[in-house]
Design a protein around this motif. Structure first.
Motif, short mmCIF file in Angstrom:
data_model
loop_
_atom_site.label_atom_id
_atom_site.label_comp_id
_atom_site.label_asym_id
_atom_site.label_seq_id
_atom_site.Cartn_x
_atom_site.Cartn_y
_atom_site.Cartn_z
N GLU A 1 0.88 -1.19 -0.02
CA GLU A 1 0.08 0.09 -0.18
C GLU A 1 0.84 1.34 0.01
N GLY A 2 2.16 1.09 0.31
CA GLY A 2 2.92 2.35 0.02
C GLY A 2 3.30 3.04 1.68
N ILE A 3 3.79 4.18 1.40
CA ILE A 3 4.21 4.79 2.76
C ILE A 3 3.69 6.28 2.48
N THR A 4 3.19 6.86 3.47
CA THR A 4 2.89 8.48 3.38
C THR A 4 3.68 9.30 4.40
N ALA A 5 3.95 10.35 3.72
CA ALA A 5 4.85 11.15 4.75
C ALA A 5 3.95 12.63 4.45
N LEU A 6 3.79 13.41 5.83
CA LEU A 6 3.27 14.75 5.87
C LEU A 6 4.36 15.83 5.75
#
Length: 169
Positions: A57-62
């Motif tokens: 699903e991936g990686i999210t960074a703010l």
């Protein structure tokens, strides 16, 4: 591995590493948390146990200013993970623990998940990427491919050493 950025437009666009990753095609902008969300306020630490989800699903960074970000910034809908102690190589927060740029955070996550070549590709896009690596190479290697319990043990040893609590260091 799919990388996502939620951009709060709080940084100088010329210095923004999240925007740079999007421009170079390493990450996609999103308004929603996807996969693993890098969250400095999470109680759970990123570890090799998260790799399957990250691949799927991936990686999210703010991408937000450290002066503004707080626990309420995060929606807490998905799998949130914090990074263990690492030191910024970026000029704004040089050598400050935990205050990584978006690019440093994503590269660190990839490194910990044993995706070293991908991490290096990100770090090679910025002139101070080598500085980040020099500051953290030994630490990243200690975290690489490890389970959360092992990472927490290494992190504690590092913090104790910094604080002078480890008489054997």
């Amino acid at each position: 591995m799919k990388l996502f950025i939620i951009d709060y437009d709080q940084d100088d666009p010329k210095k923004c590493t999240g925007k740079k990753l999007v421009r170079l095609g390493f990450a996609k902008l999103t308004k929603h948390e996807m996969g693993i969300v890098l969250d400095p306020f999470s109680r759970t630490t990123l570890s090799i146990d998260d790799k399957e989800l990250a691949l799927k699903e991936g990686i999210t960074a703010l991408d937000a200013s450290w002066n503004i970000i707080n626990e309420k910034t995060f929606i807490k809908k998905n799998t949130h993970r914090r990074l263990p102690v690492l030191f910024a190589g970026n000029p704004t927060h040089y050598a400050i623990a935990y205050k990584l740029s978006t690019l440093e955070a994503l590269a660190s996550a990839l490194y910990i998940l044993d995706e070293v070549n991908e991490a290096m590709k990100l770090l090679n896009t910025i002139k101070w990427g080598h500085t980040f690596l020099e500051l953290n190479k030994e630490i990243l290697e200690a975290y690489r491919g490890r389970k959360e319990k092992e990472i927490l043990k290494v992190e504690k040893e590092i913090i104790d050493k910094i604080l002078g609590l480890n008489p054997f260091s």
